[in-house]
Design a protein around this motif. Structure first.
Motif, mmCIF file in Angstrom:
data_model
loop_
_atom_site.group_PDB
_atom_site.id
_atom_site.type_symbol
_atom_site.label_atom_id
_atom_site.label_comp_id
_atom_site.label_asym_id
_atom_site.label_seq_id
_atom_site.Cartn_x
_atom_site.Cartn_y
_atom_site.Cartn_z
ATOM 1 N N GLY A 45 33.229 29.241 -50.275
ATOM 2 C CA GLY A 45 33.594 28.296 -51.112
ATOM 3 C C GLY A 45 35.186 28.002 -50.853
ATOM 4 N N ASN A 47 38.352 26.474 -48.690
ATOM 5 C CA ASN A 47 38.826 25.376 -47.623
ATOM 6 C C ASN A 47 40.107 24.799 -48.059
ATOM 7 O OD1 ASN A 47 38.455 22.752 -49.059
ATOM 8 N ND2 ASN A 47 36.524 23.677 -49.387
ATOM 9 N N PHE A 70 46.729 22.530 -49.946
ATOM 10 C CA PHE A 70 46.213 22.969 -51.011
ATOM 11 C C PHE A 70 44.904 23.590 -50.836
ATOM 12 C CE2 PHE A 70 48.310 18.906 -52.013
ATOM 13 C CZ PHE A 70 49.445 19.252 -52.617
ATOM 14 N N THR A 71 44.528 24.679 -51.525
ATOM 15 C CA THR A 71 43.361 25.314 -51.229
ATOM 16 C C THR A 71 42.218 25.248 -52.076
ATOM 17 O OG1 THR A 71 44.852 27.202 -50.004
ATOM 18 C CG2 THR A 71 42.711 27.689 -50.644
ATOM 19 N N ASN A 72 41.040 24.886 -52.030
ATOM 20 C CA ASN A 72 39.866 24.961 -52.908
ATOM 21 C C ASN A 72 39.478 26.314 -52.673
ATOM 22 O OD1 ASN A 72 39.620 22.087 -54.132
ATOM 23 N ND2 ASN A 72 39.492 21.534 -51.794
ATOM 24 N N GLU A 74 36.389 28.977 -55.367
ATOM 25 C CA GLU A 74 35.408 28.828 -56.425
ATOM 26 C C GLU A 74 35.378 30.190 -57.229
ATOM 27 O OE1 GLU A 74 33.498 26.530 -57.430
ATOM 28 O OE2 GLU A 74 33.251 25.107 -55.803
ATOM 29 N N GLU A 83 39.763 31.637 -54.917
ATOM 30 C CA GLU A 83 40.758 31.511 -53.838
ATOM 31 C C GLU A 83 41.703 30.358 -54.134
ATOM 32 O OE1 GLU A 83 37.777 31.252 -53.345
ATOM 33 O OE2 GLU A 83 36.867 32.568 -51.800
ATOM 34 N N GLY A 84 41.319 29.364 -55.271
ATOM 35 C CA GLY A 84 42.077 28.447 -55.476
ATOM 36 C C GLY A 84 41.254 27.634 -56.683
ATOM 37 N N ALA A 85 41.858 26.801 -57.287
ATOM 38 C CA ALA A 85 40.719 26.109 -58.189
ATOM 39 C C ALA A 85 39.914 25.414 -57.498
ATOM 40 C CB ALA A 85 41.939 24.943 -58.786
ATOM 41 N N ASN A 86 39.010 24.990 -58.246
ATOM 42 C CA ASN A 86 37.722 24.536 -57.366
ATOM 43 C C ASN A 86 37.925 22.824 -57.367
ATOM 44 O OD1 ASN A 86 36.401 23.376 -59.638
ATOM 45 N ND2 ASN A 86 34.729 24.758 -59.577
ATOM 46 N N PRO A 87 37.036 22.337 -56.345
ATOM 47 C CA PRO A 87 37.204 20.757 -56.139
ATOM 48 C C PRO A 87 37.028 20.036 -57.649
ATOM 49 C CG PRO A 87 35.899 21.703 -54.511
ATOM 50 C CD PRO A 87 36.169 22.730 -55.614
#
Lengths: 193, 193
Positions: A45, A47, A70-72, A74, A83-87
């Motif tokens: 998840g 990207n 910016f990193t998406n 989950e 890894e980051g906030a989600n979309p």
């Protein structure tokens, strides 16, 4: 000796703001913008997007020396590792920012000085839609609620009017509220972007 | 001695993925999520979101030790100082990420291994809408186009089917393509968020 005074209201250069509006009124084509993002899948998840160039006001913008990235990701419950906030969370960030900036801009155009502005957003989403477990469930947000805490040098009635105007004119709010076509097509670039 | 083997496909733990799907099938309420963002205006076109907590799978998530923070800004042509990407650009990042993750997830569910995946997004927007200069112009995106470069161990026909499935099931794509209600209301919290 010349002194140049820049008048600002809500952090916006009001002379530049009025000049921009007059320029677009006189030549509506200057209002056409194209924004862009490039994204690369990393794993699972995760990207990452790169954002830098855009077209607007009749030319390619060259104001950004570096790209934003910016990193998406989950959360574990959605099979990721934070890894980051989600979309769908980034969508809330985009909506919060757009409603805020639209509000601040039109307040300045009306001569209203804002002293405090914060928002809290909640969006309800049923992942049965994403997982294709129930065709009756939409994969997207069912509804998004924005609570705005704002203080300004105007009446409550003027703030209420500005709030309704913001809802109608915020680009991200309008993109969410209204059906906007998304075209998704495969291209063969062999990794060139 | 016991050895635990985690099978992954496209970076996703396939056993956890199937267990999640089975759990939600058995108890559909587990599919209900609520995502949240808090945003604070800084000045002009600059504002910052904090994202951490959410509700999902029947409970409040506690997997994130720290909050994610993201700054919206505007380029000089839109009265800012490039403090961050702007809200409509963050929307493209959210859409890119969601389409990618949805594609990767359903590829894994079908046993398809992806070796490369990148997207390029462009969105057309006329700021006459935002500026309320022409009521016939929508403030939001007119259209967003996504070009996907993907390589996987399956046929072109299977990839085409997966692409169409992704368009239909991506939460952010669905939120953009379909009209989703946004409720914007004023609250008096006196700066408590």
């Amino acid at each position: 000796m010349q002194t140049q005074v820049t008048k600002t209201l809500n952090g916006l250069d009001t002379a530049q703001m009025m000049a921009t509006i007059e320029a677009i009124k006189g030549q509506p084509d200057l209002g056409r913008f194209q924004f862009r993002a490039r994204n690369r899948w990393i794993d699972g998840g995760e990207n990452r997007s790169t954002i830098r160039d855009f077209y607007g006001a009749g030319r390619e913008d060259d104001s950004r020396a570096d790209a934003f990235t910016f990193t998406n990701g989950e959360p574990p419950i959605l099979l990721g590792h934070n890894e980051g906030a989600n979309p769908v969370e980034f969508l809330l960030h985009a909506l919060a920012g757009c409603v805020t900036t639209t509000f601040v801009l039109h307040a300045a155009a009306r001569g209203i000085r804002i002293t405090r502005l914060a928002t809290e957003l909640v969006g309800d989403l049923d992942v049965q839609g994403l997982l294709a477990l129930d065709d009756a469930v939409s994969p997207g947000y069912e509804q998004i609620r924005i609570r705005m805490d704002v203080e300004a040098d105007c009446s409550d009635a003027e703030l209420a009017d500005l709030l309704a105007f913001t809802h109608a004119h915020s680009p991200v709010c309008n993109t969410v509220c209204r059906p906007v076509p998304v075209v998704l097509e495969r291209v063969m670039t062999h990794g060139s972007f």
